[in-house]
Design an enzyme around this catalytic site. Structure first.
Site, PDB file in Angstrom:
ATOM      1  N   ARG A  36       0.823  -1.211   0.000  1.00 51.31           N
ATOM      2  CA  ARG A  36       0.000   0.000   0.000  1.00 51.31           C
ATOM      3  C   ARG A  36       0.860   1.265   0.000  1.00 51.31           C
ATOM      4  NH1 ARG A  36      -5.305  -1.107   3.909  1.00 51.31           N
ATOM      5  NH2 ARG A  36      -6.546  -2.119   2.277  1.00 51.31           N
ATOM      6  N   LYS A 197     -19.657 -17.838   1.587  1.00 54.38           N
ATOM      7  CA  LYS A 197     -21.081 -17.719   1.881  1.00 54.38           C
ATOM      8  C   LYS A 197     -21.842 -16.845   0.888  1.00 54.38           C
ATOM      9  CE  LYS A 197     -20.499 -18.376   6.876  1.00 54.38           C
ATOM     10  NZ  LYS A 197     -20.787 -17.808   8.226  1.00 54.38           N
ATOM     11  N   GLY A 354      -9.534  -9.130  -0.507  1.00 52.10           N
ATOM     12  CA  GLY A 354      -8.378  -9.732   0.142  1.00 52.10           C
ATOM     13  C   GLY A 354      -8.033 -11.134  -0.322  1.00 52.10           C
ATOM     14  N   GLY A 377     -13.222  -3.657   1.338  1.00 52.32           N
ATOM     15  CA  GLY A 377     -14.609  -3.249   1.470  1.00 52.32           C
ATOM     16  C   GLY A 377     -15.055  -2.256   0.415  1.00 52.32           C
TER      17      GLY A 377
END
Length: 397
Positions: A36, A197, A354, A377
């Site tokens: 980053r 999920k 990720g 996110g």
């Protein structure tokens, strides 16, 4: 979006408050992955080249509005200096006299890092007064932190409305890649949506069905869709309670002419561990005492065919339990296929999240994708069709 870039503003002699995301992993007081930090270098260098003074704003960890010495951004200084190839000054606060004095002392060609914005409660509260304190320090605001753009915080949202604002090079690259992939893409468009999920990817699937031509569903999510069709998935990870939802998604996709690509054969094993004996069976033939851990070769071939026919690919989530060989086979094969098509100029490939980044790096394919987002996110929320506050605040033209 009508956001401006660094090319649209006069930076000569200006203090450029530059929001970056250098919330990097640290062990024993040292940065263990400087990715980053390395990605903000083009923005900082361009500000310097245009005669501006880059003053870096960033958060680190979650101090919850208190000064926590162990969460000081000072820990990032050595890696930041190494990435930029020059010394970086540091201020003990991000507002007030300490910040103002450090900025006043910053010479032309210098770079300054301010202390953790989250040491102040006003940051996460998006407090107007705290944002005004930040704004008083600079002349121009540059947001280069797409990965924090889904948070309406003072340094990502409110500050952008108080100064002439633009996107940094990393933010510009993220937004350009995502707009090419979903706003006005070359068709056909295929999405890969994997992970454990269905329940965590409902909004993503709902948004993509109306935007893409095919969705490859992998990982534990695929088991839920198989089970929703009455297929026995044995001991596999599966959200059986989501069967009605899965069927509703399939119906919606059918109505939108969006093809859902599910495994036709699978790799099964008695347990999830390295070297576990495994076999390939039809997706409808998982033994009751086995678990599905990857897609099989026929499924891989089908995915390759979908990729070959596509012009645009958006990828979020692995196709199997990629962390342990040989259950990384489908993810690796699909990644290499996408990379090959991208190198040949036949595919625009954008990936993020990720697990996705880890899987693409493990396959050796990440460098050949058109764009790999370091945002987690924020990348997912963009794909879900949500407005990102930090991006919306730049849309002032």
């Amino acid at each position: 979006m009508a956001w401006k870039s660094l090319d649209d503003l006069d930076l000569g002699g200006k203090v450029v408050l530059t929001r970056v995301d250098i919330n990097v992993p640290v062990e024993n007081g040292a940065v263990t992955d400087a990715t980053r930090i390395e990605r903000i270098v083009p923005t900082v260098k361009d500000i310097l080249a245009k005669g501006g003074k880059p003053v870096l704003l960033a958060h680190f960890d979650r101090p919850k509005g208190k000064v926590v010495p162990g969460m000081s951004l000072r820990v990032a200084l050595p890696a930041l200096e190494a990435a930029l190839g020059q010394p970086v000054a540091f201020a003990e606060d991000c507002v007030g006299p300490a910040a103002a004095e450090a900025i006043a002392a910053l010479p032309a060609g210098g770079v300054l890092l301010l202390e953790n914005t989250r040491f102040h409660k006003g940051e996460e509260k998006n407090d107007p007064e705290f944002a005004a304190e930040l704004a008083a320090l600079g002349d121009v605001y540059c947001n280069d932190a797409f990965s924090a753009a889904h948070r309406a915080h003072a340094s990502t949202e409110a500050l952008a409305r108080l100064l002439p604002a633009c996107a940094g090079r990393l933010m510009q690259a993220e937004l350009s890649a995502l707009e090419k992939a979903l706003t006005d893409p070359a068709r056909p468009v295929v999405a890969v949506v994997g992970g454990a999920k269905v329940s965590t990817k409902l909004e993503l699937l709902g948004n993509l069905i109306g935007k893409v031509d095919s969705i490859v569903i992998g990982g534990g999510m695929a088991n839920t869709f198989l089970a929703a069709q009455g297929i026995d998935v044995g001991k596999s990870l599966c959200e059986h309670e989501m069967a009605d939802t899965a069927r509703a998604i399939m119906t919606k996709a059918d109505g939108a002419n969006c093809t859902l690509v599910l495994p036709v054969d699978v790799v099964v094993a008695a347990e999830f561990k390295a070297g576990s004996p495994n076999e390939i069976v039809a997706a409808s033939a998982c033994p009751p005492d086995r678990m599905i851990l990857d897609a099989g070769p026929a499924s891989i071939a089908r995915i390759a065919a979908v990729f070959s026919a596509a012009r645009t690919l958006v990828w979020n989530g692995p196709l199997g339990a990629f962390e342990i060989p040989p259950f990384n086979t489908a993810t690796d094969a699909a990644a290499r296929q996408a990379a090959s098509l991208t190198r040949a100029g036949r595919l625009l490939s954008v990936a993020g999240g990720g697990d996705t980044v880890a899987a693409l790096n493990a396959s050796g394919s990440a460098a050949d994708f058109s764009y790999v987002s370091t945002a987690g996110g924020a990348f997912l929320e963009w794909l879900e069709g949500k407005t990102l506050p930090g991006v919306a605040a730049l849309d002032q033209a």
